[in-house]
Write a protein that holds these residues in place. Structure first.
Motif, PDB file in Angstrom:
ATOM      1  N   GLY A 182       4.411  -5.630  40.118  1.00  0.00           N
ATOM      2  CA  GLY A 182       5.208  -5.130  41.226  1.00  0.00           C
ATOM      3  C   GLY A 182       4.798  -5.755  42.536  1.00  0.00           C
ATOM      4  O   GLY A 182       4.455  -6.938  42.606  1.00  0.00           O
TER       5      GLY A 182
ATOM      6  N   THR B 165       3.972  -7.188  31.964  1.00  0.00           N
ATOM      7  CA  THR B 165       4.992  -6.271  32.463  1.00  0.00           C
ATOM      8  C   THR B 165       5.228  -5.170  31.437  1.00  0.00           C
ATOM      9  O   THR B 165       4.625  -5.166  30.355  1.00  0.00           O
ATOM     10  CB  THR B 165       6.313  -7.019  32.708  1.00  0.00           C
ATOM     11  OG1 THR B 165       6.871  -7.395  31.437  1.00  0.00           O
ATOM     12  CG2 THR B 165       6.103  -8.267  33.557  1.00  0.00           C
TER      13      THR B 165
ATOM     14  N   ASP C 114      10.626  -6.365  29.628  1.00  0.00           N
ATOM     15  CA  ASP C 114      11.075  -6.627  30.994  1.00  0.00           C
ATOM     16  C   ASP C 114      11.190  -8.136  31.216  1.00  0.00           C
ATOM     17  O   ASP C 114      10.340  -8.763  31.847  1.00  0.00           O
ATOM     18  CB  ASP C 114      10.112  -6.002  31.997  1.00  0.00           C
ATOM     19  CG  ASP C 114      10.572  -6.175  33.448  1.00  0.00           C
ATOM     20  OD1 ASP C 114      11.677  -6.697  33.661  1.00  0.00           O
ATOM     21  OD2 ASP C 114       9.807  -5.783  34.356  1.00  0.00           O
TER      22      ASP C 114
ATOM     23  N   GLY D 278      11.188   1.072  38.706  1.00  0.00           N
ATOM     24  CA  GLY D 278      10.971  -0.352  38.497  1.00  0.00           C
ATOM     25  C   GLY D 278      12.189  -1.209  38.752  1.00  0.00           C
ATOM     26  O   GLY D 278      12.283  -2.326  38.231  1.00  0.00           O
TER      27      GLY D 278
END
Length: 333
Positions: free
Chosen positions: A176, A197, A201, A322
């Protein structure tokens, strides 16, 4: 004549949505500056505060600790800042200055520390006051929106990277805001970076690769090599044993979040071999000075998703789920 009130997004109680309200514009104390806020980053720590997982928040509270603004007024004891100067306000807002931690270069551990957007009103507002001794001048090369994530995601990422020592092969779990900044620094330093991740993703993994990492995959997938260290930004306790299993003997697993779910039981065999698990807590002013001098040299490029102040709840939801690639930032006008 300046208006005497300001708009702010207020947390009235843990678990409640923020509400848009009006507050008096605060007056700076003797050692404080008054800032007209232009941007404020949205950090996962804000979620921990809003959800009540960090339980000592003042209420009602203005969240936000990645504040970029210009100086509107100065307390009579303030030195080193001028009216109209752009400054940044980080998480660390006050320390006692006299305890054993403060006197040994570990002010981040001060028992009397006060934190912006937690004990002190933060940046989800049009104005804020902050102790000038804990504010930073910001590099001119960054816009307000680009600079905001440097003030926590960047600083805690930098402190975590330093805690990893000279690890050549570095794993990063949770890609992130902090991870996308520290990955750039680590690659620039010549390290091999392996990004983890959420499983599946693909977007996050592609983003990591675009920043120069050597490999990107799901946290349920072992990397192609043993790692010398791993940085954990995702607040998931189950990642600690997962990281230990892929870190070589003598390696370090650094937990970089302020809150984490419980770490599950794991066999001693994956810790044995002089592996270490450690945390990093908060930041020091020295961290800020070092990182803000380093960032333009790399140069770090922050990827941001902008929201209006009134969209703070939407921004928090995007961070929680997310949906943001990089960092979320509130733009205040």
């Amino acid at each position: 004549m300046r208006c005497k009130t300001m708009r702010a997004m207020l947390l009235d109680a843990p678990g409640r949505p923020l509400r848009l309200g009006e507050l008096p514009i605060p007056a700076p104390g003797p050692s404080q500056i008054l800032l007209r806020i232009h941007a404020c980053g949205v950090c996962r720590t804000d979620l921990h505060v809003a959800d009540g997982e960090l339980a000592e928040a003042k209420l009602p509270l203005v969240l936000g600790h990645e504040i970029v603004g210009t100086v509107e007024a100065l307390g009579e004891q303030v030195e080193g800042f001028a009216i109209g100067q752009r400054v940044g306000v980080p998480w660390l807002g006050h320390t006692c200055g006299i305890c054993r931690y403060c006197l040994s270069g570990r002010e981040n551990l001060c028992e009397q520390a006060r934190f912006t957007g937690y004990h002190l009103d933060g940046g989800y507002a049009q104005y804020a006051v902050a102790d000038a001794k804990y504010c930073f001048a910001l590099p001119d090369v960054y816009s307000d929106e680009q600079a905001a994530p440097l003030l926590c995601a960047g600083l805690i990422g930098y402190r975590a990277l330093v805690a990893a020592g000279d690890a050549k092969r570095l794993g990063i779990y949770g890609f992130g805001a902090a991870a996308h900044i520290v990955a750039q620094v680590a690659c620039w330093q010549g390290r091999e970076v392996y990004a983890f991740t959420k499983p599946g993703d693909a977007t996050g993994q592609a983003f990591a690769r675009s920043l120069g990492v050597a490999w990107a995959g799901g946290s349920d997938t072992p990397p192609p090599v043993e790692l010398d260290a791993a940085l954990l930004f995702a607040p998931v306790g189950g990642l600690v044993p997962a990281a230990l299993r892929v870190v070589t003997k003598g390696g370090t697993v650094v937990c970089a979040g302020i809150h984490m779910s419980d770490i599950p039981q794991f066999p001693y065999s994956i810790l044995w071999g002089e592996r270490q698990v450690r945390s990093v807590a908060n930041l020091t002013r020295r961290d800020g000075e070092e990182f803000l001098a380093l960032a333009p040299q790399v140069p770090v490029r922050t990827k941001t998703h902008a929201f209006r102040l009134e969209q703070a709840n939407e921004a928090l939801h995007s961070v929680r789920t997310g949906q943001v690639t990089g960092a979320a930032v509130l733009l205040v006008n």
